[in-house]
Design an enzyme around this catalytic site. Structure first.
Site, PDB file in Angstrom:
ATOM      1  N   HIS A  38       0.833  -1.208   0.000  1.00 44.55           N
ATOM      2  CA  HIS A  38       0.000   0.000   0.000  1.00 44.55           C
ATOM      3  C   HIS A  38       0.872   1.265   0.000  1.00 44.55           C
ATOM      4  CE1 HIS A  38      -3.503   2.528   1.219  1.00 44.55           C
ATOM      5  NE2 HIS A  38      -2.546   3.216   1.840  1.00 44.55           N
ATOM      6  N   GLU A  39       1.842   1.330   0.912  1.00 43.88           N
ATOM      7  CA  GLU A  39       2.671   2.536   1.017  1.00 43.88           C
ATOM      8  C   GLU A  39       3.528   2.745  -0.230  1.00 43.88           C
ATOM      9  OE1 GLU A  39       2.053   4.646   3.258  1.00 43.88           O
ATOM     10  OE2 GLU A  39       0.755   3.294   4.409  1.00 43.88           O
TER      11      GLU A  39
ATOM     12  N   HIS B 174      -5.330   7.430  -2.136  1.00 43.24           N
ATOM     13  CA  HIS B 174      -6.224   6.379  -1.662  1.00 43.24           C
ATOM     14  C   HIS B 174      -7.340   6.119  -2.662  1.00 43.24           C
ATOM     15  CE1 HIS B 174      -4.850   7.082   2.729  1.00 43.24           C
ATOM     16  NE2 HIS B 174      -4.225   6.046   2.184  1.00 43.24           N
TER      17      HIS B 174
ATOM     18  N   HIS C  68       1.704   4.703  -2.702  1.00 43.74           N
ATOM     19  CA  HIS C  68       1.791   6.153  -2.467  1.00 43.74           C
ATOM     20  C   HIS C  68       3.103   6.729  -2.999  1.00 43.74           C
ATOM     21  CE1 HIS C  68      -1.866   6.548  -0.283  1.00 43.74           C
ATOM     22  NE2 HIS C  68      -1.480   5.919   0.817  1.00 43.74           N
TER      23      HIS C  68
END
Length: 417
Positions: free
Chosen positions: A147-148, A157, A151
């Site tokens: 997930h990170e 998101h 980014h």
């Protein structure tokens, strides 16, 4: 929850309402991008500090897997370095740690900074979380890291339920990109690199296990793993690589990795389309040979070509058209055996020369077939010889093939029926 702020801030209840509204609108594009992207696709990363619950080697492996989630569906490639000039800096921190997003102990798991910002490339994990992988005893590092890393590549998101880029922690293991995640990363960087297919079959294929579609290979090439002989097989950096007609299948602990088969040239730029033999020497260099124009060989240090093409005659070989190479540790001594027909030559990796002009007979290895397409030594120290659709496993102590062999390559390595 991920600590990266939403724009505007979104609570879990608000997020649910947005999802319902989007469902009614039946909108296709649900991913969100920050507005920045890296201007290159080959990125380096460095790990500053590690969590206490796992060994450094385990953490390195997990983070490599998390990057692989994104590289499987894009042209992005990631390489760990020790230099301070790395593009992506990964750290495990506590409370206030130099940015405006302090950790709070258990709760906020991690945050990352987008490309083209003043802290671009920084990824921070909360040291006080109980990090684990593959179980429900803590927070899954693989899931959170994937997930990170989204980014740090430029993704905001997502409002798609089940997406890796959803802001709330999911216990799904291993993480699998939703079509929304795939559309987002490909919006920024494009699809995986493609080449004209060799068989004329341009159908996209699903790599299995619910993974995304990969358009970089034809269905015909992918299907060959179950019904083909391979050009070469080698253990490289502890993983098993199967070579066929310019493509490579990558197995880790007998598990086919997501995004494969892929072009071999993605790993080793300048590698010829056809590879007949390959092995990794004691220095970690990858040596490969090509049968065809000039009977040549190449040497790679990781992805970088450092030698070649050189003629195989320079190794002291009296013949050309080597069919396989086997790196074999015996009694603390490492040798590379170069195989052709029912003969082999022993190569001293330190001298890059064969020990003897005259060959040895493969009949010394009881039960090994007279023609070998590829060979490799596995983690248990057994020598494996591939011929056609089958392989033979040789005990290095007795120099005899084990009972129950030959066995099917496709069934044992690729789960084919």
């Amino acid at each position: 929850r991920c600590g990266v702020p939403d724009h505007p801030a979104v609570t879990e209840s608000e997020l649910k309402l947005r999802r319902e509204r989007l469902g009614r609108e039946r909108r296709r594009k649900r991913f969100s991008v920050f507005g920045g992207r890296w201007e290159k696709t080959d990125l380096t990363y460095k790990i500053l500090r590690f969590p206490w619950q796992m060994s450094e080697a385990k953490v390195q492996h997990v983070l490599q897997e998390a990057f692989g989630v994104w590289s499987a569906v894009s042209p992005l490639r990631f390489r760990e370095v020790t230099s301070d000039q790395a593009d992506i800096i990964i750290d495990f921190n506590r409370y206030w740690h130099g940015d405006s997003l302090p950790f709070d102990g258990p709760g906020i798991l991690a945050h990352a900074f987008f490309p083209r910002t003043h802290r671009q490339g920084e990824v921070h994990f909360d040291y006080d979380e109980h990090w684990t992988v593959g179980n429900d005893l803590g927070m899954d590092l693989l899931q959170v890291a994937a997930h990170e890393f989204g980014h740090v590549l430029g993704l905001q998101h997502s409002l798609e339920p089940g997406a890796v880029m959803s802001p709330f922690y999911s216990e799904s293991y291993p993480p699998r990109l939703s079509q929304d995640d795939v559309r987002g990363i490909q919006y920024l960087y494009g699809p995986p690199l493609t080449v004209p297919p060799q068989t004329g079959d341009t159908n996209e294929i699903d790599m299995g296990t619910g993974g995304p579609h990969v358009s970089s290979v034809s269905a015909g090439v992918a299907a060959r793993r179950c019904a083909t002989s391979f050009d070469a097989v080698s253990t490289i950096r502890g993983e098993l690589f199967f070579f066929k007609s310019g493509y490579v299948w990558r197995l880790r602990e007998r598990q086919l990795q997501q995004g494969y088969p892929a072009l071999a040239s993605r790993h080793w730029r300048g590698l010829p389309r056809h590879v007949d033999a390959a092995y990794e020497d004691a220095s970690g260099n990858i040596c490969s040979s090509k049968v065809g124009t000039g009977d040549q060989y190449w040497v790679f240090d990781a992805e970088r070509q450092i030698r070649g093409p050189d003629l195989v005659w320079s190794l002291g070989l009296p013949v050309s058209n080597i069919q396989a190479a086997l790196k074999w540790h015996q009694n603390g001594v490492e040798k590379a055996y170069l195989l052709k027909s029912a003969s082999y030559w022993s190569l001293d990796p330190q001298q890059s020369r064969v020990d003897d002009f005259y060959p040895h007979s493969m009949w010394e290895w009881e039960g090994v077939p007279g023609h070998v397409d590829a060979a490799f030594q596995d983690r248990q120290g057994y020598a494996n010889f591939l011929s056609g659709l089958h392989y033979w496993r040789l005990d290095p102590a007795t120099l005899k093939v084990l009972e129950g062999y030959p066995r099917s390559i496709g069934a044992d390595f690729f789960g084919c029926a």
